[in-house]
Scaffold this motif. Structure first.
Motif, PDB file in Angstrom:
ATOM      1  N   VAL A 248       0.847  -1.199   0.000  1.00 55.36           N
ATOM      2  CA  VAL A 248       0.000   0.000   0.000  1.00 55.36           C
ATOM      3  C   VAL A 248       0.881   1.247   0.000  1.00 55.36           C
ATOM      4  CG1 VAL A 248      -1.729   1.304   1.293  1.00 55.36           C
ATOM      5  CG2 VAL A 248      -1.907  -1.179   1.122  1.00 55.36           C
ATOM      6  N   SER A 249       1.950   1.237   0.793  1.00 51.22           N
ATOM      7  CA  SER A 249       2.903   2.352   0.777  1.00 51.22           C
ATOM      8  C   SER A 249       3.449   2.561  -0.633  1.00 51.22           C
ATOM      9  CB  SER A 249       4.055   2.077   1.746  1.00 51.22           C
ATOM     10  OG  SER A 249       3.595   1.840   3.043  1.00 51.22           O
ATOM     11  N   ALA A 250       3.775   1.451  -1.302  1.00 52.90           N
ATOM     12  CA  ALA A 250       4.289   1.520  -2.669  1.00 52.90           C
ATOM     13  C   ALA A 250       3.249   2.108  -3.622  1.00 52.90           C
ATOM     14  CB  ALA A 250       4.706   0.124  -3.142  1.00 52.90           C
ATOM     15  N   LEU A 251       1.985   1.712  -3.445  1.00 51.36           N
ATOM     16  CA  LEU A 251       0.914   2.211  -4.305  1.00 51.36           C
ATOM     17  C   LEU A 251       0.649   3.692  -4.054  1.00 51.36           C
ATOM     18  CD1 LEU A 251      -1.084   1.043  -6.459  1.00 51.36           C
ATOM     19  CD2 LEU A 251      -2.763   0.899  -4.621  1.00 51.36           C
ATOM     20  N   LEU A 252       0.657   4.108  -2.790  1.00 55.33           N
ATOM     21  CA  LEU A 252       0.414   5.510  -2.462  1.00 55.33           C
ATOM     22  C   LEU A 252       1.511   6.410  -3.018  1.00 55.33           C
ATOM     23  CD1 LEU A 252      -0.747   5.236   1.278  1.00 55.33           C
ATOM     24  CD2 LEU A 252      -2.177   5.582  -0.729  1.00 55.33           C
ATOM     25  N   SER A 253       2.761   6.009  -2.806  1.00 55.11           N
ATOM     26  CA  SER A 253       3.885   6.827  -3.253  1.00 55.11           C
ATOM     27  C   SER A 253       4.112   6.718  -4.755  1.00 55.11           C
ATOM     28  CB  SER A 253       5.160   6.413  -2.518  1.00 55.11           C
ATOM     29  OG  SER A 253       6.252   7.207  -2.919  1.00 55.11           O
ATOM     30  N   GLY A 254       4.031   5.490  -5.271  1.00 56.30           N
ATOM     31  CA  GLY A 254       4.357   5.272  -6.683  1.00 56.30           C
ATOM     32  C   GLY A 254       3.262   5.672  -7.638  1.00 56.30           C
ATOM     33  N   VAL A 255       1.997   5.590  -7.205  1.00 59.13           N
ATOM     34  CA  VAL A 255       0.886   5.791  -8.144  1.00 59.13           C
ATOM     35  C   VAL A 255      -0.062   6.911  -7.706  1.00 59.13           C
ATOM     36  CG1 VAL A 255      -0.979   4.669  -9.405  1.00 59.13           C
ATOM     37  CG2 VAL A 255       1.029   3.343  -8.732  1.00 59.13           C
ATOM     38  N   LEU A 256      -0.634   6.805  -6.512  1.00 62.28           N
ATOM     39  CA  LEU A 256      -1.650   7.777  -6.096  1.00 62.28           C
ATOM     40  C   LEU A 256      -1.100   9.196  -6.058  1.00 62.28           C
ATOM     41  CD1 LEU A 256      -4.410   8.541  -5.109  1.00 62.28           C
ATOM     42  CD2 LEU A 256      -3.778   7.800  -2.801  1.00 62.28           C
ATOM     43  N   ASN A 341      10.026   7.885 -13.312  1.00 59.86           N
ATOM     44  CA  ASN A 341      11.164   7.227 -12.666  1.00 59.86           C
ATOM     45  C   ASN A 341      10.922   7.006 -11.176  1.00 59.86           C
ATOM     46  OD1 ASN A 341      12.559   7.179 -15.077  1.00 59.86           O
ATOM     47  ND2 ASN A 341      13.668   9.073 -14.687  1.00 59.86           N
ATOM     48  N   HIS A 342      10.347   7.999 -10.524  1.00 66.28           N
ATOM     49  CA  HIS A 342      10.079   7.877  -9.099  1.00 66.28           C
ATOM     50  C   HIS A 342       9.046   6.789  -8.825  1.00 66.28           C
ATOM     51  CE1 HIS A 342       7.854   8.987  -5.356  1.00 66.28           C
ATOM     52  NE2 HIS A 342       9.085   9.014  -4.884  1.00 66.28           N
ATOM     53  N   SER A 343       8.040   6.672  -9.677  1.00 66.51           N
ATOM     54  CA  SER A 343       7.008   5.646  -9.494  1.00 66.51           C
ATOM     55  C   SER A 343       7.619   4.255  -9.476  1.00 66.51           C
ATOM     56  CB  SER A 343       5.965   5.738 -10.615  1.00 66.51           C
ATOM     57  OG  SER A 343       5.216   6.915 -10.503  1.00 66.51           O
ATOM     58  N   VAL A 344       8.509   3.997 -10.417  1.00 69.52           N
ATOM     59  CA  VAL A 344       9.140   2.682 -10.516  1.00 69.52           C
ATOM     60  C   VAL A 344      10.078   2.436  -9.335  1.00 69.52           C
ATOM     61  CG1 VAL A 344      10.729   1.278 -11.895  1.00 69.52           C
ATOM     62  CG2 VAL A 344       8.948   2.621 -13.037  1.00 69.52           C
ATOM     63  N   THR A 345      10.946   3.412  -9.057  1.00 73.59           N
ATOM     64  CA  THR A 345      11.977   3.228  -8.039  1.00 73.59           C
ATOM     65  C   THR A 345      11.395   3.143  -6.638  1.00 73.59           C
ATOM     66  OG1 THR A 345      13.519   4.462  -9.440  1.00 73.59           O
ATOM     67  CG2 THR A 345      14.146   4.162  -7.139  1.00 73.59           C
ATOM     68  N   LYS A 346      10.443   4.034  -6.322  1.00 76.10           N
ATOM     69  CA  LYS A 346       9.892   4.028  -4.964  1.00 76.10           C
ATOM     70  C   LYS A 346       9.015   2.801  -4.724  1.00 76.10           C
ATOM     71  CE  LYS A 346      10.876   6.514  -2.438  1.00 76.10           C
ATOM     72  NZ  LYS A 346      10.416   7.824  -2.064  1.00 76.10           N
ATOM     73  N   SER A 347       8.327   2.323  -5.758  1.00 79.82           N
ATOM     74  CA  SER A 347       7.561   1.076  -5.602  1.00 79.82           C
ATOM     75  C   SER A 347       8.503  -0.080  -5.301  1.00 79.82           C
ATOM     76  CB  SER A 347       6.753   0.789  -6.871  1.00 79.82           C
ATOM     77  OG  SER A 347       5.729   1.752  -7.046  1.00 79.82           O
ATOM     78  N   LEU A 348       9.611  -0.122  -6.026  1.00 77.84           N
ATOM     79  CA  LEU A 348      10.608  -1.167  -5.765  1.00 77.84           C
ATOM     80  C   LEU A 348      11.092  -1.113  -4.316  1.00 77.84           C
ATOM     81  CD1 LEU A 348      13.630  -2.167  -7.980  1.00 77.84           C
ATOM     82  CD2 LEU A 348      14.004  -1.554  -5.614  1.00 77.84           C
ATOM     83  N   LEU A 349      11.378   0.082  -3.829  1.00 78.12           N
ATOM     84  CA  LEU A 349      11.960   0.207  -2.497  1.00 78.12           C
ATOM     85  C   LEU A 349      10.962  -0.099  -1.381  1.00 78.12           C
ATOM     86  CD1 LEU A 349      14.348   3.218  -2.956  1.00 78.12           C
ATOM     87  CD2 LEU A 349      14.966   0.961  -2.095  1.00 78.12           C
ATOM     88  N   PHE A 350       9.725   0.361  -1.506  1.00 80.86           N
ATOM     89  CA  PHE A 350       8.754   0.050  -0.460  1.00 80.86           C
ATOM     90  C   PHE A 350       8.460  -1.449  -0.419  1.00 80.86           C
ATOM     91  CE2 PHE A 350       7.296   4.583  -0.050  1.00 80.86           C
ATOM     92  CZ  PHE A 350       7.433   4.650   1.327  1.00 80.86           C
ATOM     93  N   CYS A 351       8.402  -2.080  -1.594  1.00 75.53           N
ATOM     94  CA  CYS A 351       8.178  -3.533  -1.617  1.00 75.53           C
ATOM     95  C   CYS A 351       9.383  -4.285  -1.053  1.00 75.53           C
ATOM     96  CB  CYS A 351       7.880  -3.999  -3.040  1.00 75.53           C
ATOM     97  SG  CYS A 351       6.290  -3.434  -3.691  1.00 75.53           S
ATOM     98  N   THR A 352      10.582  -3.848  -1.394  1.00 73.60           N
ATOM     99  CA  THR A 352      11.778  -4.482  -0.847  1.00 73.60           C
ATOM    100  C   THR A 352      11.870  -4.259   0.659  1.00 73.60           C
ATOM    101  OG1 THR A 352      12.899  -4.010  -2.949  1.00 73.60           O
ATOM    102  CG2 THR A 352      14.271  -4.734  -1.131  1.00 73.60           C
ATOM    103  N   ALA A 353      11.493  -3.057   1.106  1.00 75.38           N
ATOM    104  CA  ALA A 353      11.445  -2.792   2.545  1.00 75.38           C
ATOM    105  C   ALA A 353      10.484  -3.744   3.236  1.00 75.38           C
ATOM    106  CB  ALA A 353      11.028  -1.343   2.807  1.00 75.38           C
TER     107      ALA A 353
END
Length: 494
Positions: A248-256, A341-353
């Motif tokens: 959800v963090s990834a979706l909020l930051s990467g998409v919403l 770029n931020h959408s892809v990278t931040k989604s990766l990081l929140f999911c990895t976190a």
């Protein structure tokens, strides 16, 4: 496929999937329905992009729904990144069930609200009517609040209430800006329908009242800027992102976040033609640099890895606002490219976190050591994502940051760009320390070795491929979309 039907399917698929998910009791069945829903939505989004590439603009429902290159970029983010975050959700939620974090019966609610959020984001992207766009963005707050508080802890419940309260107040300011824009246009054309349509507002923008549009844009920037997380309207964001489930963090930051950002860009496009660039660019440059500056020092002192990433989202919104503030072809290009770029990278990081937290049972960076020794694949993705996030070559964010800096220097903002670079160095130091603390060293002795399952690693791996590929080569389709979107934003022919 009939083009107007594609609009309706993009809206109908997530809505229908959510209704189905709420009614299904079996975990395996609801996972299958969820995966089918996000897969179809991603396919439809890519299909819409192809139509836009061929025809440049599409309308449906009496011009109430609309797609052009700017909309297509947002749809691409929603469809592709939303799919990968949804894919990751399956594996992550299984871990939460196995650990007793949630009950298996609650999983249907999670997927139901996930698709409601997708529906509201797609509606926001496709809305040509500025009132419906505002309603859709307000609806994203209500839909995502249940996901933010999904764990039902005291901290997550407080974060959800804080999120709803602050964003709703912020969006009230955006409503004032929407009403001012509408009344300004209606006074000119005496047609309520046309005065609400973004495509019509663009045409009449040079004739709109300058003072009214200045005030309207200030309200829009404060209102939608709250939803985006610009400083000082960002106070809800660290709590919300850190307490939400990781996907959800990834979706909020990467998409919403990008939905609200693109709403600001649409009003920026109107205001640019109505009042000129000086006022807009000064306002955005100030908000952008302040957001980067404040978040940089908060990132430096945070120990919670998800709060670090949350403040990083504030920083990157500031970078995008700085690009718009710099203005011109390269400034707007840098802002739009950075959004992708931020959408892809931040989604990766929140999911990895999320994987790191599952492995170590904590978000405290001081208690996370030796990831490489116990989970080497996760350690690689974590390190690569953090290096990309701070603008290290050859990753994608390096390109958009360089474009922004070059645009700023060419526009005469030399000292602003020097400050910008100094702040980025502070962020680099903060995340380099995080890498050295968490990846290197000796892990706890009782920690079992081995990465988490493929359901969580595969979507993150795909995000890594996208992140690396966008740093090395921009696909021709995406390049074409970006060029057309920049032309639209700067007042070219729609």
């Amino acid at each position: 496929m009939e083009k107007s039907i594609l609009f309706y399917l993009l809206l109908a698929v997530p809505l229908a999937t959510s209704f189905l998910a709420f009614g299904i009791k079996s975990r395996r069945v609801v996972e299958a329905v969820h995966f089918a829903g996000i897969s179809i939505e991603a396919f439809l989004s890519l299909q819409m992009v192809q139509y836009v590439i061929r025809e440049e603009r599409l309308f449906a429902l009496g011009d109430m729904l609309y797609a052009d290159s700017l909309v297509a970029i947002l749809l691409l983010i929603i469809g592709v990144v939303g799919f990968l975050n949804g894919f990751y959700s399956i594996g992550h939620m299984r871990y939460d069930i196995s650990r007793g974090e949630i009950d298996e019966k609650e999983i249907s609610s999670y997927y139901g609200f996930y698709h409601i959020l997708l529906f509201t984001m797609v509606l926001c992207a496709l809305s040509n009517n500025i009132a419906i766009m505002w309603v859709a963005l307000e609806a994203t707050t209500l839909g995502s609040a249940f996901l933010v508080g999904f764990y039902k802890h005291k901290a997550s419940a407080e974060a959800a209430w804080k999120y709803v309260l602050i964003c709703s107040v912020g969006l009230a300011f955006a409503l004032y800006g929407t009403i001012l824009t509408y009344s300004n246009a209606f006074a000119m054309v005496q047609d309520a329908h046309k005065a609400m349509l973004w495509t019509e507002l663009i045409k009449m923008a040079p004739r709109l009242d300058q003072q009214v549009m200045k005030l309207a844009f200030v309200f829009i920037l404060i209102g939608f800027g709250t939803k985006v997380g610009l400083v000082p309207m960002h106070t809800w964001l660290p709590d919300t992102y850190s307490e939400s489930p990781s996907p959800v963090s990834a979706l909020l930051s990467g998409v919403l976040m990008k939905c609200a950002l693109f709403a600001i860009i649409k009003y920026y496009t109107i205001a640019l033609q109505a009042i000129g660039k000086e006022f807009l660019e000064t306002l955005l440059l100030i908000f952008g640099l302040v957001s980067v500056g404040v978040s940089a020092f908060f990132i430096l002192v945070q120990k919670d890895i998800k709060r670090k990433l949350a403040y990083s989202s504030v920083e990157h919104v500031g970078i995008i606002a700085t690009g718009l503030g710099v203005g011109g072809t390269f400034g707007v290009l840098g802002a739009l490219l950075h959004a992708i770029n931020h959408s892809v990278t931040k989604s990766l990081l929140f999911c990895t976190a999320g994987n790191v937290i599952v492995k170590y049972g904590t978000r405290d960076s001081q208690r996370i050591r030796g990831i490489f020794k116990v989970a080497p694949v996760t350690a690689f993705l974590w390190t690569a994502g953090l290096l990309a996030l701070v603008g290290s070559p050859p990753f994608n964010i390096f390109i958009s940051e360089v474009v922004t800096v070059i645009a700023g220097i060419e526009a005469g903002h030399f000292w602003a760009m020097i400050l910008f670079l100094v702040l980025l160095v502070v962020v680099f130091v903060a995340f380099f320390v995080l890498i050295s603390e968490t990846v290197i060293g000796s892990p706890p002795e009782d920690l079992p070795k081995g990465d988490v399952n493929w359901l969580t690693l595969l979507p993150i791996g795909i995000l890594f491929v996208f992140m690396a590929a966008l740093g090395l080569h921009l696909p021709s389709t995406l390049s074409q979309l970006l060029q057309r979107a920049v032309t639209i934003v700067l007042g070219g022919t729609i």
